[in-house]
Design a protein around this motif. Structure first.
Motif, mmCIF file in Angstrom:
data_model
loop_
_atom_site.group_PDB
_atom_site.id
_atom_site.type_symbol
_atom_site.label_atom_id
_atom_site.label_comp_id
_atom_site.label_asym_id
_atom_site.label_seq_id
_atom_site.Cartn_x
_atom_site.Cartn_y
_atom_site.Cartn_z
ATOM 1 N N VAL A 1 -31.536 -38.592 16.557
ATOM 2 C CA VAL A 1 -31.952 -37.337 15.933
ATOM 3 C C VAL A 1 -33.222 -37.565 15.138
ATOM 4 O O VAL A 1 -33.586 -38.698 14.792
ATOM 5 C CB VAL A 1 -30.833 -36.788 15.014
ATOM 6 C CG1 VAL A 1 -29.587 -36.487 15.824
ATOM 7 C CG2 VAL A 1 -30.520 -37.757 13.878
ATOM 8 N N ALA A 2 -33.875 -36.469 14.860
ATOM 9 C CA ALA A 2 -35.113 -36.540 14.070
ATOM 10 C C ALA A 2 -34.785 -36.916 12.625
ATOM 11 O O ALA A 2 -33.649 -37.202 12.270
ATOM 12 C CB ALA A 2 -35.842 -35.202 14.147
ATOM 13 N N ASN A 3 -35.812 -36.883 11.795
ATOM 14 C CA ASN A 3 -35.663 -37.313 10.398
ATOM 15 C C ASN A 3 -34.882 -36.264 9.611
ATOM 16 O O ASN A 3 -35.427 -35.483 8.841
ATOM 17 C CB ASN A 3 -37.041 -37.534 9.772
ATOM 18 C CG ASN A 3 -36.930 -38.168 8.394
ATOM 19 O OD1 ASN A 3 -35.861 -38.587 7.971
ATOM 20 N ND2 ASN A 3 -38.054 -38.225 7.702
ATOM 21 N N VAL A 4 -33.531 -36.207 9.887
ATOM 22 C CA VAL A 4 -32.646 -35.296 9.187
ATOM 23 C C VAL A 4 -31.574 -36.130 8.507
ATOM 24 O O VAL A 4 -31.595 -37.356 8.553
ATOM 25 C CB VAL A 4 -32.020 -34.276 10.156
ATOM 26 C CG1 VAL A 4 -33.089 -33.366 10.743
ATOM 27 C CG2 VAL A 4 -31.273 -34.996 11.276
ATOM 28 N N SER A 5 -30.612 -35.496 7.865
ATOM 29 C CA SER A 5 -29.571 -36.235 7.147
ATOM 30 C C SER A 5 -28.169 -35.754 7.526
ATOM 31 O O SER A 5 -27.225 -36.000 6.771
ATOM 32 C CB SER A 5 -29.788 -36.087 5.625
ATOM 33 O OG SER A 5 -29.722 -34.724 5.251
ATOM 34 N N LYS A 6 -28.008 -35.072 8.693
ATOM 35 C CA LYS A 6 -26.681 -34.578 9.072
ATOM 36 C C LYS A 6 -26.632 -34.383 10.582
ATOM 37 O O LYS A 6 -27.614 -33.991 11.214
ATOM 38 C CB LYS A 6 -26.387 -33.249 8.358
ATOM 39 C CG LYS A 6 -24.995 -32.698 8.667
ATOM 40 C CD LYS A 6 -24.702 -31.473 7.804
ATOM 41 C CE LYS A 6 -25.527 -30.279 8.205
ATOM 42 N NZ LYS A 6 -25.115 -29.058 7.490
ATOM 43 N N TYR A 7 -25.444 -34.714 11.119
ATOM 44 C CA TYR A 7 -25.199 -34.426 12.532
ATOM 45 C C TYR A 7 -23.733 -33.996 12.680
ATOM 46 O O TYR A 7 -22.843 -34.619 12.086
ATOM 47 C CB TYR A 7 -25.478 -35.645 13.408
ATOM 48 C CG TYR A 7 -25.261 -35.352 14.880
ATOM 49 C CD1 TYR A 7 -26.198 -34.631 15.602
ATOM 50 C CD2 TYR A 7 -24.093 -35.779 15.541
ATOM 51 C CE1 TYR A 7 -26.002 -34.342 16.950
ATOM 52 C CE2 TYR A 7 -23.887 -35.504 16.877
ATOM 53 C CZ TYR A 7 -24.848 -34.765 17.577
ATOM 54 O OH TYR A 7 -24.649 -34.470 18.885
ATOM 55 N N ILE A 8 -23.454 -32.919 13.487
ATOM 56 C CA ILE A 8 -22.107 -32.367 13.640
ATOM 57 C C ILE A 8 -21.596 -32.668 15.049
ATOM 58 O O ILE A 8 -22.243 -32.323 16.050
ATOM 59 C CB ILE A 8 -22.097 -30.846 13.387
ATOM 60 C CG1 ILE A 8 -22.592 -30.531 11.953
ATOM 61 C CG2 ILE A 8 -20.696 -30.280 13.600
ATOM 62 C CD1 ILE A 8 -22.708 -29.064 11.655
ATOM 63 N N VAL A 9 -20.433 -33.339 15.086
ATOM 64 C CA VAL A 9 -19.744 -33.624 16.350
ATOM 65 C C VAL A 9 -18.668 -32.558 16.543
ATOM 66 O O VAL A 9 -17.782 -32.411 15.691
ATOM 67 C CB VAL A 9 -19.126 -35.028 16.338
ATOM 68 C CG1 VAL A 9 -18.424 -35.313 17.675
ATOM 69 C CG2 VAL A 9 -20.203 -36.080 16.067
ATOM 70 N N SER A 10 -18.721 -31.804 17.623
ATOM 71 C CA SER A 10 -17.776 -30.699 17.861
ATOM 72 C C SER A 10 -16.681 -31.135 18.841
ATOM 73 O O SER A 10 -16.807 -32.138 19.557
ATOM 74 C CB SER A 10 -18.510 -29.478 18.429
ATOM 75 O OG SER A 10 -19.513 -29.056 17.549
ATOM 76 N N GLY A 11 -15.587 -30.350 18.872
ATOM 77 C CA GLY A 11 -14.501 -30.566 19.815
ATOM 78 C C GLY A 11 -13.643 -31.774 19.498
ATOM 79 O O GLY A 11 -13.130 -32.433 20.407
#
Length: 1188
Positions: free
Chosen positions: A785-795
């Motif tokens: 991912v880009a320079n962010v601070s969160k990622y959401i895993v679904s399902g």
């Protein structure tokens, strides 16, 4: 002739004429004395020997003299008498010998050229002046001449001659152009001492047609100008072109190019020369050389050194100047001219001659008849001068004889002089270079003693300092002096006194007993005289509080003290100085009676401050240093050296420390690439260090600044250093604080703290996010991912553990392998309620609840704890319905029991239990009903005492607000109170529970009673209420008291007493309220239910309590409790249905084990003597009865 220094007759006494021999007299210059004493003439002012006059102005030839009687004057001109009466243009000033020749009225100055001499004569002798040579100044014109242009080849030398006309005195020469601008001079071009302009070598830029020599004659204030001189310089190139144009092709031509030439001397010529100079004059030696390149001149003295401090070099070292020459400066002086091709030199042989100069000039001689003396005239010169004597202006050989004198070369000896021996003698010392003439008189006087010190003169001195008491005297022969103390004192002798030849008495160390009257007696053979003077000895001036060293911060205030002690008869003046100079003219400096205050101190106030105390007799001073300190000035000249990929050396120069040593330097950096304008702390080094090796991160555009620190504070930051951009690299570290927490039952939210800009180590910062279900998945699922601070895993499944890792990467590669963390997918509400809920009632206000835990799988999230909801259904003693208020206690963690405090006795309750996770609450367990037993009642709601008679009182009361059970009776206790407030015997009466009033009979009249009243249940007695009342007296006594009570003084007294009681009550109230809060344990002990035994924290737990009235009420303070008995105990029936006894204005908070945390205040009840709650208004009679 030597000029005699004139002495004003108005000067103070004790200035002496001359004392050649031991027997000669000192004549004080007392104006009154000098008016009376005869004195031969003395020349006081005369014109110079060589007197050049302006022919356009009157000629003034000065001759002034003094003597007693005043002298007359005469003149000679060229050795013969000058009869001024025959020349109408010549006059003599009145009472003076000064001649004025009136040239401005048609006279010619040339007609009065000559040698003049003045004679001043009176009956005691004649004095003569020097020979004054009068010459008019001359400034003749330049002779006309035809000047040919000077055509010179480049590089040759050139001399432009000035040859000014001969003037008197000689003119000052300088060269200028047509624009009256001085021609520039240098080592190559300069003016000689004779006025000629010398070119060591000419250059093309020397070509011009206006070289003009000017002669300035100062006496006549005129300037003469020579005809302009033209100079044309031919360069080799132009000269070759000219020759080529005039020759055929077959001719051989071509001027030689400019060639370098060794030095040759233009002046002086030859290799040697001679120079004669007179002693005391300025010696000037000159050497000017030609050559290409321009020669450099150097001077040496053969066989010696050039005299230090008297040698100077002028005209680009071409002129050697030695001032105040003496015979020791004679010798050979060599000038050396040198360039790259060689050198040349010239030797000047200098001989220093000397006009006559005095070794011992004759001095005036004052003698008494019969005394001896001598006149000495000694002079030197080169050659040695001859000495000749004159008497009254006549050569001594032909002067009238005097048997008392004898001439012996340079000395005249006098023996047994008489008054007719008075005369003026002239000594003439001469050689070929000049002469000296000095007048010295011999004055023979016969005078009785005279005391010149004023009578009764007051002398004041400081204790322990010398005292000098004057007795200025004169007499011929010289008188003898004696001193006495007091009117009839004996002559003073001994080591404690010093007797000076001038008559002064000295007391080396004056004491208080030295004060008094002193008498001076002067006597010689012609008479005797005495004089009295006074001496006072004063206390010294002292500085008893001196200024002290001060260190003050900039813009502060500082004060220096200077407290003095002085003699009461002396008036001191105090002066403050700064660095031995006056205080600055600045309103910030405030000078007080005994201090100096400086407001708003600045750096320029730094220095030494001196307090000077002056009186007419003494002066004392004391100093102190003021050091002004401030934050240091910022460092400067920051420099970056030793640049490497991960380090660099920074150096700087410290700024001014402002009198406070620098203790450290703080280095900050700015990342112009990622956070421009934001400065970060880098490191700190000791104040003695001015360089530091700094660690750097990749891909950062660094700028550094330095801040100096001292005890006063931090300086302003320095100017930033130059920027330094480090190279890119792989990231060194991974994101921190990685977490996995689901926001919904079917997702996993992975979060982390992003790297800061300088941590990226290069462009293109990204993150590789990886996850897998713990103990289920073997392979990682990853995404960049880009320079962010969160990622959401679904399902995702609901609330299952995941292994998570986040790795940083940029355009150059990955960071090191990151560590793994455990997270969970999202939670859902619990599915199952707690089972097997049981309640154990401990006492009337406390119960314990138990439940079985919910299986963790059914929780479907992180177990937060359990919540117990409970509420009062009804009171068993009252059937009236009330508003139902549900309360909540939260028990953290996996607890399966807890305590329910604050229950209301004799009531019916319901409760249920729910499990709590991060998502919320699960379903409630079935309601459980339980009842609380009876407790002790609260105090009766009121107690009133009415209808007082002589022997009875009527009591009325209300039932308790909280009966906490079934009332069985009331208990009444009462006892009398006498005049001293002592209590009598206590009487107890039991009253049925259904009664609400009672008449007490058979009481004593006019007596105060105190009543204690409470209710009872089967459990015990509740808290009591108290009151006081007074029975009335008989009618007669009442009548008397009414009469008293209506008096004005009694009313005033009662008002004062009431006011005093009110003040006391206010003080008591304030002191009671200062008690503050106290620990729960003490409160629980003070209010312990007799049925509740102390429990350890793990015996039974209290949960976190809140009401269910509204969500906002979760943080409302609890209700304040009811009053407690005076003995600070709570009966078991005194509970309430809320947690009022466990908090005051705060939420009732319980630990996870159920123990109560927080503080609460004790409840007050009325003390037995704290007031009368009766509705009956007090009367004056009742008030009077209270004092009986």
């Amino acid at each position: 002739m030597m000029k005699k220094k004139s002495i004003s007759a108005s000067k103070a006494s004790l200035v002496f004429f001359l004392c050649q021999m031991i027997s000669a007299l000192d004549v004080p210059l007392d104006s009154k004395l000098l008016e009376e004493l005869s004195q031969p003439p003395t020349i006081t002012q005369q014109s110079p020997k060589d007197y050049i006059v302006d022919p356009r102005e009157n000629i003034v030839i000065q001759c002034e003299a003094k003597g007693k009687p005043p002298p007359s004057f005469s003149w000679t001109r060229n050795g013969t008498h000058f009869d001024i009466d025959k020349d109408e243009l010549v006059t003599m000033k009145p009472n003076s010998g000064t001649l004025v020749i009136n040239i401005m009225n048609g006279g010619k100055a040339e007609a009065y050229e000559g040698v003049y001499q003045c004679t001043a004569r009176n009956e005691r002798g004649a004095a003569i002046s020097n020979n004054i040579v009068i010459r008019p100044s001359r400034s003749p014109l330049w002779t006309k001449e035809k000047l040919e242009p000077n055509q010179v080849r480049e590089g040759d030398s050139l001399v432009l001659h000035c040859r000014p006309p001969v003037g008197l005195p000689p003119p000052i020469i300088f060269w200028m152009d047509n624009a009256f601008q001085r021609l520039p001079q240098s080592e190559r071009v300069s003016q000689g001492l004779n006025g000629d302009l010398y070119f060591s070598n000419v250059q093309p830029e020397d070509t011009r047609e206006d070289y003009i020599c000017y002669a300035r004659f100062n006496h006549t204030q005129t300037i003469q100008q020579k005809q302009p001189i033209s100079v044309k310089v031919f360069s080799m190139d132009s000269l070759n072109d000219t020759i080529a144009a005039n020759l055929s092709d077959t001719d051989i031509y071509g001027a030689k190019p400019v060639t370098e030439r060794p030095p040759i001397l233009l002046t002086p010529t030859g290799t040697t020369s001679n120079k004669v100079e007179l002693r005391g004059n300025v010696l000037l030696l000159e050497c000017i050389a030609a050559g290409l390149p321009t020669p450099v001149i150097r001077w040496i003295k053969e066989g010696g050194e050039l005299p230090a401090n008297r040698t100077f070099f002028e005209n680009f070292k071409k002129t050697l100047k030695i001032v105040d020459v003496s015979e020791a400066d004679s010798g050979n002086y060599k000038c050396i001219a040198r360039n790259i091709l060689g050198s040349t030199h010239h030797v000047i042989s200098v001989t220093v001659k000397a006009a006559p100069y005095w070794i011992t000039a004759p001095r005036n001689l004052v003698l008494s008849p019969g005394e001896d003396g001598s006149l000495i005239c000694r002079a030197n010169g080169n050659p040695k001068p001859s000495i000749s004597w004159l008497s009254n202006g006549v050569p001594i050989a032909i002067a009238p004889e005097d048997p008392s004198r004898k001439v012996d070369g340079d000395t005249i000896i006098f023996s047994a002089v008489q008054e007719r021996s008075s005369a003026v003698y002239q000594c003439n010392a001469s050689n070929e270079y000049g002469y000296l003439l000095a007048n010295a008189f011999v004055n023979v006087l016969a005078e009785p003693p005279r005391i010149l010190t004023p009578a009764n003169k007051l002398y004041q001195v400081i204790l322990d300092s010398p005292a000098l008491i004057d007795c200025a005297y004169f007499g011929s022969p010289k008188p003898e002096i004696e001193w006495f103390k007091g009117v009839k004192g004996s002559i003073l002798r001994g080591n404690e006194y010093v007797f000076h030849d001038n008559g002064t008495l000295e007391i080396p160390v004056a004491q208080k007993d030295s004060s008094g009257t002193y008498t001076c007696v002067a006597r010689n053979e012609l008479g005797k005289i005495q004089n009295e003077v006074q001496l006072e000895v004063k206390d010294p001036t002292l500085i008893i509080k001196q200024p002290e060293y001060k260190v003050i911060q900039r813009y502060g205030h500082v004060s220096f003290e200077c407290i003095i002690k002085h003699d009461s008869t002396l008036i001191p003046t105090v002066i403050w100085l700064k660095d031995n100079d006056e205080l600055p003219d600045d309103e910030r400096f405030l000078v007080g009676k005994d201090n100096l205050t400086i407001m708003n101190v600045t750096d320029k106030d730094d220095g030494t401050y001196t307090c000077i105390v002056n009186t007419t007799l003494d002066s004392v001073s004391a100093s102190a240093v003021l050091t002004v300190v401030a934050r240091p000035n910022p460092p400067f000249d920051l420099e970056l050296t030793g640049q490497l990929e991960r380090s660099i050396e920074l150096s700087w120069i410290p700024g001014d420390e402002n009198n406070s040593p620098i203790t450290s330097f703080v280095i900050e950096y700015e990342d112009g690439l990622h956070e421009p304008g934001v400065w970060h702390y880098q490191t700190e080094v000791p104040g003695s260090q001015t360089t530091v090796q700094l660690k750097l991160s990749p891909y950062v555009n660094y700028s550094f600044r330095v801040i100096a620190v001292n005890e006063i504070g931090r300086s302003q930051p320095s100017e930033p250093s130059e920027q330094y951009l480090t190279k890119s690299a792989n990231p060194d570290e991974n994101p921190s604080n990685v977490q996995g927490i689901g926001s919904e039952p079917d997702n996993l939210v992975i979060t982390w703290e992003s790297l800061k800009g300088f941590q990226s180590n290069g462009p293109g910062l990204q993150y590789k996010v990886s996850w897998r279900q713990k103990d289920v998945d073997d392979e990682w699922t990853s995404v960049v991912v880009a320079n962010v601070s969160k990622y959401i895993v679904s399902g995702t499944p609901t609330f299952v553990p995941y292994e998570i890792k986040v790795q940083a990467l940029n355009d150059l590669g990955y960071a090191p392998e990151p560590s793994e963390v455990i997270g969970h997918s999202g939670e859902d509400l619990p599915m199952v309620a707690p089972g097997n809920v049981q309640v154990h009632v401990i006492n009337s206000t406390l119960a314990k609840v138990h439940w079985d835990p919910v299986p963790l799988k059914s929780v479907r999230g992180h177990l937060q704890g359990y919540k117990v909801y409970y509420w009062k259904v009804q009171s068993l003693s009252r059937r009236s319905k009330r508003h139902i208020e549900k309360k909540i206690l939260t028990f953290r963690g996996n607890k399966t029991f807890g305590m329910l405090p604050g229950l209301e006795p004799y009531s019916s309750y319901k409760l249920n239990v729910r499990v709590v996770n991060g998502k919320g609450e699960g379903p409630a367990s079935p309601d459980k009903v339980f009842k609380t037993p009876e407790g002790v009642p609260s105090s009766p709601s009121f107690l009133k005492i009415t209808n007082p008679t002589l022997d009875s009182l009527t009591l009325e009361w209300g039932s308790p607000t909280h009966p906490n059970g079934i009332l069985i009776s009331y208990i009444l206790k009462f006892q009398p109170i006498n005049n001293t407030h002592e209590l009598g015997p206590l009487v107890e009466i039991r009253i049925p529970a259904n009664e609400s009033s009672l008449i007490l009979k058979n009481l004593n009249y006019s007596t105060r009673y105190k009543f204690y009243f409470n209710a009872q249940t089967s459990v015990g007695s509740g808290s009591q209420i108290t009151e006081e009342a007074v029975t009335i007296m008989d009618e007669a006594m009442a009548s008397r008291q009414v009469d008293i009570a209506t008096q004005g003084w009694f009313i005033g007294l009662m008002c004062a007493v009431a006011l005093l009681i009110l003040i006391l009550l206010i003080v008591c109230f304030i002191r009671r309220n200062k008690g503050g809060k106290y620990p729960v344990k003490e409160k629980e002990d003070a209010h312990a239910d007799p049925e509740i035994q102390p429990m350890k924290e793990d015996d039974g737990t209290f949960g976190e309590y809140r009401s269910l009235e509204s969500d906002a009420e979760d943080h409302k303070p609890l209700k304040k409790g009811s009053r407690t008995p005076s003995d600070r105990t709570v009966k078991k029936e005194d509970s309430d249905d809320s947690l009022v006894d466990y908090g005051e204005g705060v939420n009732g908070q319980f630990n996870e084990d159920g123990s109560f945390i927080g503080q609460y205040s004790g409840k007050k009840e009325k003390e037995p003597a704290e007031g009368n709650e009766s509705s009956e208004a007090p009367s004056p009679v009742n008030a009077m009865n209270s004092f009986v």
